[in-house]
Design a protein around this motif. Structure first.
Motif, PDB file in Angstrom:
ATOM      1  N   ASN A   1      68.755  60.313  92.458  1.00 41.08           N
ATOM      2  CA  ASN A   1      68.963  59.085  93.224  1.00 41.08           C
ATOM      3  C   ASN A   1      67.694  58.555  93.880  1.00 41.08           C
ATOM      4  O   ASN A   1      67.398  57.372  93.772  1.00 41.08           O
ATOM      5  CB  ASN A   1      70.045  59.301  94.286  1.00 41.08           C
ATOM      6  CG  ASN A   1      71.389  58.771  93.815  1.00 41.08           C
ATOM      7  OD1 ASN A   1      71.479  58.165  92.757  1.00 41.08           O
ATOM      8  ND2 ASN A   1      72.411  58.989  94.597  1.00 41.08           N
ATOM      9  N   PRO A   2      66.926  59.388  94.583  1.00 40.70           N
ATOM     10  CA  PRO A   2      65.714  58.838  95.188  1.00 40.70           C
ATOM     11  C   PRO A   2      64.720  58.329  94.159  1.00 40.70           C
ATOM     12  O   PRO A   2      64.053  57.324  94.375  1.00 40.70           O
ATOM     13  CB  PRO A   2      65.128  60.019  95.976  1.00 40.70           C
ATOM     14  CG  PRO A   2      65.775  61.227  95.418  1.00 40.70           C
ATOM     15  CD  PRO A   2      67.131  60.792  94.991  1.00 40.70           C
ATOM     16  N   LEU A   3      64.627  58.989  93.018  1.00 44.05           N
ATOM     17  CA  LEU A   3      63.719  58.517  91.987  1.00 44.05           C
ATOM     18  C   LEU A   3      64.159  57.144  91.494  1.00 44.05           C
ATOM     19  O   LEU A   3      63.343  56.240  91.305  1.00 44.05           O
ATOM     20  CB  LEU A   3      63.667  59.507  90.815  1.00 44.05           C
ATOM     21  CG  LEU A   3      63.134  60.907  91.121  1.00 44.05           C
ATOM     22  CD1 LEU A   3      63.076  61.728  89.838  1.00 44.05           C
ATOM     23  CD2 LEU A   3      61.776  60.856  91.780  1.00 44.05           C
ATOM     24  N   PHE A   4      65.446  56.986  91.292  1.00 44.43           N
ATOM     25  CA  PHE A   4      65.968  55.701  90.841  1.00 44.43           C
ATOM     26  C   PHE A   4      65.713  54.623  91.881  1.00 44.43           C
ATOM     27  O   PHE A   4      65.274  53.516  91.583  1.00 44.43           O
ATOM     28  CB  PHE A   4      67.474  55.813  90.571  1.00 44.43           C
ATOM     29  CG  PHE A   4      68.126  54.499  90.282  1.00 44.43           C
ATOM     30  CD1 PHE A   4      68.026  53.930  89.028  1.00 44.43           C
ATOM     31  CD2 PHE A   4      68.818  53.814  91.271  1.00 44.43           C
ATOM     32  CE1 PHE A   4      68.608  52.703  88.766  1.00 44.43           C
ATOM     33  CE2 PHE A   4      69.401  52.596  91.017  1.00 44.43           C
ATOM     34  CZ  PHE A   4      69.302  52.034  89.764  1.00 44.43           C
ATOM     35  N   LYS A   5      66.001  54.939  93.129  1.00 41.99           N
ATOM     36  CA  LYS A   5      65.837  53.973  94.219  1.00 41.99           C
ATOM     37  C   LYS A   5      64.376  53.566  94.358  1.00 41.99           C
ATOM     38  O   LYS A   5      64.039  52.383  94.467  1.00 41.99           O
ATOM     39  CB  LYS A   5      66.348  54.593  95.522  1.00 41.99           C
ATOM     40  CG  LYS A   5      66.008  53.808  96.786  1.00 41.99           C
ATOM     41  CD  LYS A   5      66.733  52.485  96.825  1.00 41.99           C
ATOM     42  CE  LYS A   5      66.712  51.920  98.250  1.00 41.99           C
ATOM     43  NZ  LYS A   5      65.379  51.696  98.745  1.00 41.99           N
ATOM     44  N   MET A   6      63.466  54.537  94.347  1.00 32.57           N
ATOM     45  CA  MET A   6      62.040  54.232  94.472  1.00 32.57           C
ATOM     46  C   MET A   6      61.559  53.396  93.283  1.00 32.57           C
ATOM     47  O   MET A   6      60.800  52.441  93.444  1.00 32.57           O
ATOM     48  CB  MET A   6      61.240  55.532  94.540  1.00 32.57           C
ATOM     49  CG  MET A   6      61.452  56.342  95.808  1.00 32.57           C
ATOM     50  SD  MET A   6      60.865  58.040  95.576  1.00 32.57           S
ATOM     51  CE  MET A   6      59.115  57.747  95.354  1.00 32.57           C
ATOM     52  N   THR A   7      62.034  53.735  92.093  1.00 26.19           N
ATOM     53  CA  THR A   7      61.634  52.993  90.896  1.00 26.19           C
ATOM     54  C   THR A   7      62.103  51.549  90.983  1.00 26.19           C
ATOM     55  O   THR A   7      61.343  50.610  90.721  1.00 26.19           O
ATOM     56  CB  THR A   7      62.213  53.658  89.629  1.00 26.19           C
ATOM     57  OG1 THR A   7      61.824  55.015  89.591  1.00 26.19           O
ATOM     58  CG2 THR A   7      61.732  52.958  88.378  1.00 26.19           C
ATOM     59  N   GLY A   8      63.366  51.378  91.334  1.00 29.25           N
ATOM     60  CA  GLY A   8      63.908  50.029  91.454  1.00 29.25           C
ATOM     61  C   GLY A   8      63.152  49.197  92.470  1.00 29.25           C
ATOM     62  O   GLY A   8      62.854  48.020  92.248  1.00 29.25           O
ATOM     63  N   GLU A   9      62.808  49.810  93.588  1.00 31.91           N
ATOM     64  CA  GLU A   9      62.098  49.080  94.637  1.00 31.91           C
ATOM     65  C   GLU A   9      60.706  48.672  94.174  1.00 31.91           C
ATOM     66  O   GLU A   9      60.243  47.564  94.432  1.00 31.91           O
ATOM     67  CB  GLU A   9      62.022  49.951  95.894  1.00 31.91           C
ATOM     68  CG  GLU A   9      61.633  49.174  97.134  1.00 31.91           C
ATOM     69  CD  GLU A   9      61.921  49.949  98.400  1.00 31.91           C
ATOM     70  OE1 GLU A   9      61.020  50.027  99.240  1.00 31.91           O
ATOM     71  OE2 GLU A   9      63.037  50.480  98.537  1.00 31.91           O
ATOM     72  N   LEU A  10      60.022  49.572  93.454  1.00 28.57           N
ATOM     73  CA  LEU A  10      58.704  49.234  92.924  1.00 28.57           C
ATOM     74  C   LEU A  10      58.790  48.063  91.939  1.00 28.57           C
ATOM     75  O   LEU A  10      57.984  47.127  91.985  1.00 28.57           O
ATOM     76  CB  LEU A  10      58.105  50.446  92.209  1.00 28.57           C
ATOM     77  CG  LEU A  10      57.372  51.456  93.088  1.00 28.57           C
ATOM     78  CD1 LEU A  10      57.130  52.728  92.308  1.00 28.57           C
ATOM     79  CD2 LEU A  10      56.065  50.874  93.577  1.00 28.57           C
TER      80      LEU A  10
END
Length: 745
Positions: free
Chosen positions: A508-517
Motif C-alpha cells: 500500500n505505501p509503495l502504491f500510494k507514494m507512486t501515485g502521488e509522484l
C-alpha cells in the motif's frame, strides 16, 4: 629453451591502473603464445611507475611443425567449388588427396605448416600486444598524434626491451624500436642501463635503485611505515589501499614520519584522515591511548642524504595548508544552523522528473513519520513515544542538510558524517545526530546495519523513496546497468527490515507514494489531486486512492475517470514491479544464508505477502518442512494433484455435495482436510508457521493412500467431479502456506 624478457618503458603510469595492467599484459602475451602453439613454463609480470615488464620462462627455440587437413567437395564436383576449396586452404589441385568417405571419393587438403623461430613469433606479438592493450584511459603524443591511427598508450611510450635468451628480438612500433637499454631511477641513476638477459633484469635495476617487483615495494611500504611510526612512539593506522598506492607511486620507497600542529585535532578525525589519505597519500597514526596523533607517514621516492628532513618539511607544509582549509570549512559550516542549510536543498536538482533534494527530503520525512506511526511496527523505541516521533521527523528533515556545507563540497565522502557532527554541535539529541550520520547505511552487502530506531526509520524512508521514485518513472535496472544503485538500495531495505524485525506491509505505501509522484508531473490538476490525497489517512488502499484522484481531476482536459484510472494503473504496475524486484533481491540476500530461491518464489506467488519479516519466517519454516520425508512426499502428492487439475475447467472442480458413499481412502482425506484446514488457518494467522507445517504434514498419509486406492477419473460423472473437487480442496489447503507449484524437485 630460453627465457624471454619484455619491458615497455613510458612516462608515469597511474598507480590505480598498474594491477590491471599487469594482468592484461600476462593475458595478452599468453594468448599470442597460444595462437602460435607456444607455452611458457611460467610467466611473471612486474610494474613500476615507469615500466611494465614480463619474464616468460623456458620458451622453445621454435614452434613445432603442424600438419592439418580439411575435407573438401566430392570428386567430380564443379571446378568452381574445387578451385575455391584450394584457394581457401592454400594448395593446388595436384596437392589434393582423394579418400573414400561413406562410399564416395572425396577431396582432402593436407596442410603442412613448418615450425617458426620463436623470435619471429615474438617480434610480431609485441606490436600486437601494444596496439591491443586495454588501458582505461590512453593518449596520443607528438606529431603522429595528428592522426587517429597513431599509437595510443597510457603515457608516451619511450622504449622497448625484448630479449630472448641473450638475443635481441627486433621489433618496431610507431618509431619506437626494441633494444637492450632501459633506464634506472629518475634521480639516483644517470644514463642508460644495459640488460643482458631476463636473468639479470631485476638485479641490474635494483643496483640502479629500481625495485621492479610490486610485492617487494608493498612490503617495504607496509613494514617501513609501521617501523617509522613505532620509532616515534606511535601506532600506524593500517591501510592496505594506501600501501598498494604508495608502492605504485615509487620505484625506491622510503617511508618517513612527519607531524602537524596539534590544534588541527579539533577537526573531526575522519576529516584529517581523508585529507591526509586522499589528497596526499599519507598514513595516519594513533598514540598509545588510541587517540589520533598529530603525525603522518609519507612515502618518499628517494633515499635523501639528509635522512629525509627536507622531504618531511615540505610535506608538512602541504598538509598544514590542506588542514587549514579543512579547519576553516569546519568552523564556517557551524555558523549556519542545519535548518538553514536544509533550505538551500531546493537549489539542488535530485532528478529532472523527481524534483529537488528538498522535495526528496519532504517525501522521506512523511514516509518516516508514517513508518513509526504503524501499530506493531517493530520499532524498539528508546525514548518516549512523542519524543521518538519528534526525533524521527527532525532527523529526516535534516538528513541531507550537510550536502550544501563547505566540508562536504570539498569531501563528498563525508556526507552524513558531517551532518551528524554539526547536529551534535548544535545540541541536537544523540538519536537525531546518529540518524543524520548513519542514514546512508547499509551501503552494500556486509556493511553495518543500523539498529538505532530513529536511524532505522530515516534510512528505510530514504531508500524506499529512492526505489519508488525511479520505479514510478520506469527507470529500473536493466541487465548489468543500475545507474541509480537501486539493487543496492533494495538489499539495504531488506537488511534493515530483517535485522530490526520491522513489520510493514510494503504494497500500500509503495502504491500510494507512486501515485502521488505520478500526480505531481503527469496531470494538469496536480495541486487539487494532492489536496485530495492529503485529506486521506496516510497510505490508504488503492480503492480510496483511486476515488480521490477521480474527484480531484474533475475539470481536467481528460475525463476525470480516464485520467484517474490511468494514474492508478501506472501506480499499480510500478508497485507490482517493485515488489517483484524485492523478491529477486531477497533471493540474492538470502543465498548466503542457505535459503532456497524457489521457496521464496513459492511464498511470494500467493500474493498479498509483502511483510518481509513474516515472509522470511514462513520461508524458513517451509524449507525445514520440505526437507523432511513428510514434506517431500506431500510435495509429490501436490504435484500429482495439480497435474490432474490442470486438465480440468473451474466448473468441473467446483465443490458439490456427495451423492454417493465415499471410499475409505476418500473419506480419510476428507476428514484430514476438515481437521487440518482450520489448524493451518489459525497457525498462519498467529504467524506460527512451524505449526502450520505440522498441520499440513497430517495430509501426507491420506493423500498418498487416496492416490493408491481411489480412481479419480471414474466412469461415474458424480464421483469424478467430487474427487476432482476434493483434489482442488487439497491444493487450496496447501496453498494457504505456499504455492507448491513453484517448488523445485
Amino acid at each position: 629453451m630460453a627465457d624471454f624478457l619484455l619491458e615497455l618503458l613510458s612516462e608515469e603510469i597511474p598507480a590505480r591502473m598498474q594491477a590491471k595492467a599487469r594482468a592484461d599484459l600476462e593475458r595478452l602475451f599468453a594468448a599470442q603464445l597460444n595462437d602460435a602453439g607456444l607455452k611458457a613454463a611460467d610467466i611473471t609480470v612486474y610494474s613500476t611507475p615507469r615500466r611494465l615488464a614480463l619474464i616468460a620462462k623456458d620458451l622453445p627455440a621454435q614452434t613445432e611443425a603442424v600438419s592439418d587437413e580439411a575435407k573438401g567437395p566430392p570428386e567430380g564436383a564443379p571446378d568452381q567449388a574445387v578451385d575455391g576449396f584450394c584457394r581457401k586452404n592454400g594448395v593446388t589441385r595436384e596437392q589434393l588427396e582423394v579418400r573414400e568417405v561413406k562410399g564416395r571419393a572425396t577431396y582432402f587438403a593436407v596442410i603442412n605448416k613448418p615450425g617458426r623461430a620463436t623470435s619471429d613469433v615474438l617480434a610480431e606479438a609485441i606490436p600486437a600486444i601494444i596496439k591491443a592493450f586495454p588501458w582505461p584511459k590512453s593518449m596520443r603524443w607528438g606529431e603522429a598524434s595528428l592522426s587517429t591511427e597513431s599509437l595510443r598508450w597510457v603515457r608516451p611510450l619511450s622504449g622497448i626491451v625484448a630479449i630472448l635468451g641473450d638475443d635481441l628480438v627486433e621489433c618496431e612500433i610507431d618509431g619506437v624500436t626494441s633494444g637492450y637499454e632501459t633506464v634506472g631511477h629518475r634521480f639516483h641513476h644517470d644514463g642508460v642501463v644495459t640488460i643482458g638477459n631476463a636473468g639479470d633484469y631485476a638485479e641490474k635495476l635494483r643496483a640502479c635503485h629500481v625495485l621492479v617487483d610490486q610485492a617487494e615495494r608493498e612490503a617495504i611500504v607496509r613494514e617501513g611505515a609501521a617501523k617509522a611510526a613505532s620509532d616515534g612512539g606511535l601506532e600506524l593506522v593500517a591501510d592496505e589501499g594506501l600501501v598498494v598506492e604508495n608502492a605504485g607511486l615509487t620505484e625506491w620507497p622510503v617511508p618517513l614520519l612527519g607531524g602537524f600542529d596539534p590544534a588541527f585535532l579539533d577537526v573531526p578525525e575522519e576529516v584529517i584522515q581523508l585529507t591526509a589519505r586522499v589528497n596526499q597519500k599519507y598514513f595516519i597514526c594513533r598514540d598509545k591511548s588510541g587517540k589520533l596523533a598529530p603525525n603522518f607517514i609519507c612515502t618518499a621516492n628517494i633515499e635523501a642524504t639528509d635522512g629525509g628532513k627536507a622531504i618531511v618539511a615540505g610535506n608538512e607544509k602541504v598538509l598544514a595548508a590542506r588542514l587549514s582549509d579543512a579547519k576553516f570549512f569546519w568552523e564556517l559550516d557551524q555558523k549556519t544552523p542545519l535548518e538553514d542549510h536544509a533550505k538551500k536543498l531546493s537549489n539542488i536538482v535530485f532528478h529532472e522528473k523527481l524534483g529537488t533534494v528538498a522535495d526528496k527530503v519532504e517525501r522521506v520525512a512523511k514516509l518516516a513519520e508514517w513508518l513509526v506511526s504503524l501499530e506493531g511496527n517493530g520499532f524498539d523505541q528508546s525514548s518516549p513515544g512523542d519524543t521518538f516521533h519528534r526525533e524521527v521527523s527532525e532527523a529526516a528533515r535534516l538528513c541531507k542538510a550537510d550536502l550544501v556545507t563547505e566540508m562536504v563540497g570539498e569531501f563528498p565522502d563525508l556526507q552524513g558524517l558531517m551532518g551528524g557532527y554539526y547536529a551534535e554541535k548544535q545540541g541536537k539529541s544523540k538519536a537525531v545526530a546518529n540518524a543524520i550520520r548513519d542514514h546512508y547505511k547499509p551501503v552494500g552487502q556486509g556493511d553495518e546495519v543500523p539498529t538505532d530506531p530513529v536511524t532505522v526509520a530515516v534510512s528505510l524512508a530514504d531508500k524506499l523513496d529512492t526505489l519508488v521514485s525511479f520505479f514510478a518513472y520506469n527507470m529500473r535496472p536493466t541487465g548489468s546497468k543500475d545507474p541509480f544503485a537501486l539493487r543496492r538500495a533494495a538489499i539495504a531495505v531488506i537488511a534493515l527490515l530483517l535485522e530490526n524485525g520491522i513489520r510493514v506491509n510494503l504494497g500500500n505505501p509503495l502504491f500510494k507514494m507512486t501515485g502521488e509522484l505520478l500526480l505531481r508531473t503527469e496531470t494538469s490538476a496536480a495541486k487539487e489531486s494532492l489536496k485530495a490525497y492529503a485529506a486521506l489517512e496516510p497510505f490508504v488502499g488503492r480503492k480510496a486512492a483511486s476515488d480521490a484522484i477521480i474527484v480531484a481531476l474533475k475539470g481536467s482536459e481528460k475525463s476525470p475517470e480516464d485520467e484517474g484510472q490511468e494514474i492508478v494503473e501506472k501506480a499499480g504496475k510500478a508497485t507490482t514491479a517493485l515488489l517483484d524486484f524485492f523478491a529477486e533481491r531477497l533471493k540474492v540476500q538470502q543465498r548466503e544464508a542457505g535459503v532456497r530461491h524457489d521457496l521464496i518464489d513459492a511464498v511470494f506467488a500467493l500474493g498479498g505477502e509483502d511483510d518481509l519479516v513474516r515472509l522470511l519466517a514462513r520461508v524458513n519454516a517451509l524449507q525445514a518442512f520440505v526437507e523432511t520425508p513428510d514434506g517431500g512426499n506431500l510435495l509429490a502428492g501436490y504435484k500429482r494433484a495439480s497435474n490432474i487439475l490442470k486438465k480440468e475447467t473451474a466448473e468441473q472442480v467446483e465443490a458439490k455435495s456427495l451423492s454417493y458413499t465415499p471410499e475409505k481412502a476418500e473419506k480419510a482425506l476428507i476428514d484430514a482436510l476438515d481437521a487440518a484446514q482450520p489448524d493451518v488457518t489459525a497457525a498462519i494467522a498467529a504467524e506460527e508457521f512451524e505449526k502450520a507445517m505440522t498441520a499440513l504434514a497430517n495430509l501426507r498419509a491420506p493423500i498418498d493412500q487416496f492416490f493408491e486406492d481411489v480412481t479419480v477419473n471414474d466412469s461415474d460423472a458424480d464421483k469424478r467431479e467430487a474427487r476432482l473437487a476434493l483434489l482442488a480442496r487439497f491444493r487450496a489447503a496447501v496453498h494457504q502456506v505456499a504455492d507448491f507449484s513453484k517448488i523445485e524437485g
